[in-house]
Write a protein that holds these residues in place. Structure first.
Motif, PDB file in Angstrom:
ATOM      1  N   GLY A  64       0.814  -1.215   0.000  1.00 44.40           N
ATOM      2  CA  GLY A  64       0.000   0.000   0.000  1.00 44.40           C
ATOM      3  C   GLY A  64       0.845   1.261   0.000  1.00 44.40           C
ATOM      4  O   GLY A  64       0.560   2.220  -0.728  1.00 44.40           O
ATOM      5  N   LEU A  65       1.905   1.267   0.794  1.00 42.37           N
ATOM      6  CA  LEU A  65       2.784   2.436   0.837  1.00 42.37           C
ATOM      7  C   LEU A  65       3.521   2.634  -0.487  1.00 42.37           C
ATOM      8  O   LEU A  65       3.739   3.766  -0.924  1.00 42.37           O
ATOM      9  N   LEU A  66       3.899   1.536  -1.136  1.00 39.28           N
ATOM     10  CA  LEU A  66       4.565   1.652  -2.432  1.00 39.28           C
ATOM     11  C   LEU A  66       3.625   2.230  -3.487  1.00 39.28           C
ATOM     12  O   LEU A  66       4.026   3.091  -4.285  1.00 39.28           O
ATOM     13  N   LEU A  67       2.384   1.767  -3.492  1.00 44.42           N
ATOM     14  CA  LEU A  67       1.424   2.278  -4.469  1.00 44.42           C
ATOM     15  C   LEU A  67       1.106   3.744  -4.218  1.00 44.42           C
ATOM     16  O   LEU A  67       0.942   4.529  -5.161  1.00 44.42           O
ATOM     17  N   ARG A  68       1.030   4.153  -2.947  1.00 47.15           N
ATOM     18  CA  ARG A  68       0.791   5.569  -2.645  1.00 47.15           C
ATOM     19  C   ARG A  68       1.993   6.417  -3.038  1.00 47.15           C
ATOM     20  O   ARG A  68       1.847   7.546  -3.512  1.00 47.15           O
TER      21      ARG A  68
ATOM     22  N   ILE B 284      11.853   5.493  -4.286  1.00 48.68           N
ATOM     23  CA  ILE B 284      10.960   4.351  -4.507  1.00 48.68           C
ATOM     24  C   ILE B 284      10.278   4.477  -5.863  1.00 48.68           C
ATOM     25  O   ILE B 284      10.167   3.503  -6.626  1.00 48.68           O
ATOM     26  N   ARG B 285       9.817   5.678  -6.170  1.00 46.74           N
ATOM     27  CA  ARG B 285       9.143   5.887  -7.451  1.00 46.74           C
ATOM     28  C   ARG B 285      10.100   5.628  -8.616  1.00 46.74           C
ATOM     29  O   ARG B 285       9.713   5.044  -9.635  1.00 46.74           O
ATOM     30  N   GLU B 286      11.344   6.013  -8.461  1.00 43.41           N
ATOM     31  CA  GLU B 286      12.330   5.789  -9.516  1.00 43.41           C
ATOM     32  C   GLU B 286      12.576   4.292  -9.712  1.00 43.41           C
ATOM     33  O   GLU B 286      12.653   3.805 -10.849  1.00 43.41           O
ATOM     34  N   HIS B 287      12.690   3.558  -8.597  1.00 41.19           N
ATOM     35  CA  HIS B 287      12.925   2.114  -8.705  1.00 41.19           C
ATOM     36  C   HIS B 287      11.747   1.406  -9.369  1.00 41.19           C
ATOM     37  O   HIS B 287      11.937   0.566 -10.265  1.00 41.19           O
ATOM     38  N   LEU B 288      10.534   1.725  -8.969  1.00 44.84           N
ATOM     39  CA  LEU B 288       9.357   1.058  -9.522  1.00 44.84           C
ATOM     40  C   LEU B 288       9.144   1.442 -10.979  1.00 44.84           C
ATOM     41  O   LEU B 288       8.696   0.613 -11.779  1.00 44.84           O
TER      42      LEU B 288
END
Length: 688
Positions: free
Chosen positions: A358-362, A566-570
């Motif tokens: 959930g935190l990754l998606l947010r 995190i956004r860059e990695h995903l």
């Protein structure tokens, strides 16, 4: 004097009341203004069973959406599915070396992978394949007699017709051989998933030619690998066996079609989801008891676990440890029983918890009203584990949200009633007996007995909760347990259909390194095969956990630079970097998780398209001319259908604004709490 004293008291009381009222107004105002940045979680307006469905032949109206969150991956658009033979590939001869029949054990993913290997072995040995038996549907005596074994999941006629140019397939053994099979006159082998092609040629082929019938028992989710120079098993066959790799793809992605009832209901769920006129994410947690036991992830379910507090065992931990002990006894796990689950988690060996997903998606920018479809018939830990994810994304749904009970009953078919429940309350025990049992229990985390005024609920004395609080040995599965195992195959099939059609897929656990196929890997492989540009996350769990480690004590208030990293990695996991990473990590363990380049071809890029990434130029074939012509025709129709996507600039602007707002919130470092109201039933099932 008395009147004056009374009047003073009245004035004092009045002043106190006025101050209290003013203080209350101030606090309410502060609460109102400080809560303006809190996200309001609203459920899907209508999740009833009369949702709008797409009429046959009508085109889906796709509303404008944010390309950065939902758009196709440009770098992979040139890849197309192409599993046809590339070299001389004769049809199977009428004269075969004999018959191969097989019993397939395991869950949905094991069955699917085993059948693909089984067909490949039949081609390798020039044998006639008897439709394999799915044991979970045969062991359960209470399922509908309308479906039997293979047809419980898949379409037999489609399976035979699709592979007529590859392998000779029959539904049953000839009558003159059935009796001999019942008398166990034919040799039976139990090959491991690491069995090599040479094993079948040297060990099984002579027996097949001699007895004309050979039986295989498949329980490891596959039965053919190769051994590399480092003595590791690898699912990628040598280049000389490239046609066998493509045969695997034809079996998995074309021949293994679900039976008609499953396809209809699965398509209906997809139509109802798409009828909400907004994209959806499919998420598979991968939290299964066998997986957690294999990798030693037992301690991650403790409420008291953190970087500062030690973990205390509970019932869920003991269930996982019991299964781990079984795997060690069988030789599947060679490690010790007790391991540090936090070290395993930091190494990326454990599934991502729903809260972390959930935190990754947010962090990626998905809004709170995004629809997340929960796939997977088993989520160890139950609904309590999903509370944090549901708090962040209230529109968390599954197949039961879009199916009526009658539709599910029709899918199951007419099932006989099970025997009545033999549950009886245990006889009362004296205080001395209870104390003596408690002393004999040792360090096992026995749950405390219920208060004297509360009755003993049924679930406390039966099922997994009952045996683990009373005995040291797990009982044999009951008829209800066997029926549930068979039903899970159907629920997984529905989730498989919905996950393939999802706008975005996020795996909670894949590429586990155990050699077992997993649901997420199969989904990712088929999405890559059918439409490589579909948005599929390929996160590196080790990298993710290293990032979470820096904010573990304050996960809900990360700094803005954490969100950016995190956004860059995903984002990289969607494109060339994630593609190459999965090819190196996932493909050796399960070829179906990454069937490139054997089962794909590349379209030449158009003049307006960007240069093809380097990774896509390696070892792949160009698509034949007939595919290019069809692609040009499809491209013109897609251009007409995509006229409504011109307003994506507004959504991209919203995406950038959300990023700026997140940065402002991080700088302000204001913290708020969210209270969830949970309605607890009179009888609370610990498995929920």
């Amino acid at each position: 004097m008395v009147l004056l004293f009374k009047s003073r008291i009245k004035w004092i009381v009045l002043v106190v009341l006025m101050l209290s009222t003013g203080s209350l107004i101030v606090h309410l105002s502060i609460t109102k203004f400080s809560a303006t940045n809190l996200i309001q979680y609203t459920a899907v307006p209508a999740l009833s069973f009369d949702l709008p469905t797409a009429s046959p032949g009508s085109k889906r109206v796709i509303p404008a959406r944010n390309k950065k969150l939902w758009g196709p991956v440009k770098a992979l658009e040139s890849l197309q599915p192409y599993a046809n033979p590339r070299t001389i590939y004769p049809v199977p001869s009428e004269k075969s070396n004999g018959y191969i029949y097989a019993k397939v054990y395991g869950g949905f993913s094991n069955i699917r992978s085993s059948i693909c290997d089984l067909v490949t072995i039949s081609r390798l040995l020039n044998a006639t394949l008897v439709i394999p038996e799915i044991q979970d549907s045969l062991r359960s005596k209470g399922i509908s007699s309308k479906f039997k074994s293979f047809s419980y999941l898949y379409d037999e006629d489609q399976f035979i017709a699709s592979l007529k140019n590859d392998v000779r397939i029959v539904k049953t053994l000839p009558e003159n051989l059935k009796a001999a099979r019942k008398r166990n006159e034919f040799p039976v082998f139990k090959p491991k998933s690491s069995a090599t092609p040479s094993f079948y040629i040297k060990e099984i082929l002579p027996k097949l030619k001699k007895s004309k019938v050979v039986g295989l028992i498949l329980a490891d989710g596959g039965c053919m690998q190769v051994v590399t120079l480092l003595a590791f098993s690898c699912s990628v066959l040598p280049p000389s066996m490239g046609e066998f790799q493509r045969l695997r793809c034809r079996v998995a992605f074309h021949a293994l079609q679900f039976r008609q009832e499953l396809q209809v209901l699965g398509r209906r769920i997809v139509d109802r989801l798409q009828g909400l006129d907004q994209p959806y994410i499919a998420y598979h947690p991968g939290l299964m008891r066998d997986t957690l036991a294999h990798h030693g992830c037992a301690e991650l379910f403790q409420a008291s676990c953190s970087s500062k507090l030690p973990c205390h065992l509970d019932v869920h931990t003991e269930l996982i440890q019991y299964r781990r002990a079984q795997l060690i006894k069988r030789g599947v796990v060679t490690d010790k029983l007790s391991v540090d689950s936090h070290i395993r988690r930091d190494n990326g060996s454990c599934p991502l918890m729903p809260e972390e997903v959930g935190l990754l998606l947010r962090a990626m920018g998905y809004r709170a009203n995004t629809i997340i479809y929960m796939a997977g018939s088993e989520t160890f830990g139950g609904q309590r584990l999903l509370i944090p994810l549901r708090a962040m994304f209230a529109n968390l749904v599954d197949y039961t949200s879009f199916c009526s009970k009658q539709e599910l009953i029709d899918l199951l078919g007419p099932e006989p009633l099970l025997p009545p429940n033999p549950f009886k309350l245990p006889p009362g025990k004296s205080d001395e007996q209870l104390k003596e049992e408690w002393k004999r229990a040792g360090p096992r985390p026995r749950p405390l007995p219920p208060p004297p005024e509360r009755p003993i609920y049924q679930h406390e004395k039966e099922g997994w909760y009952g045996w683990i609080t009373e005995t040291d040995t797990e009982p044999d599965p009951s008829p209800a347990d066997l029926r549930m195992q068979a039903h899970r195959l159907l629920w997984d099939a529905l989730d498989y259909i919905v996950s393939l059609e999802a706008d975005v897929f996020f795996p909670g656990f894949n590429n586990d390194g155990s050699g077992w196929p997993d649901f997420s890997s199969l989904i990712m492989g088929q999405r890559l095969y059918e439409k490589a540009s579909s948005r599929t996350f390929r996160p590196d769990r080790k990298t993710i956990q290293e990032s979470f480690k820096s904010i573990r004590d304050d996960m809900y208030h990360p700094k803005f630079n954490w969100t950016i990293s995190i956004r860059e990695h995903l984002n990289k996991s969607f494109g060339e970097d994630g593609f190459a990473w999965q090819s190196l990590k996932s493909k050796p363990a399960s070829f179906l998780s990454h069937p490139f380049p054997e089962c794909s071809c590349r379209m030449p890029p158009s003049a307006a398209a960007a240069e093809v990434p380097t990774i896509l130029k390696k070892d792949e074939d160009e698509c034949p001319k007939w595919m290019m012509q069809n692609n040009n025709q499809d491209g013109s129709s897609e251009a007409v259908a995509g006229e409504g996507a011109a307003s994506n600039e507004d959504t991209e602007l919203e995406y950038e604004n959300e990023t700026k707002e997140a940065q402002d919130d991080s700088d302000a470092s204001s913290k708020s709490s969210l209270t969830l109201a949970i309605n607890q039933d009179d009888e609370w099932d610990p498995n929920d």
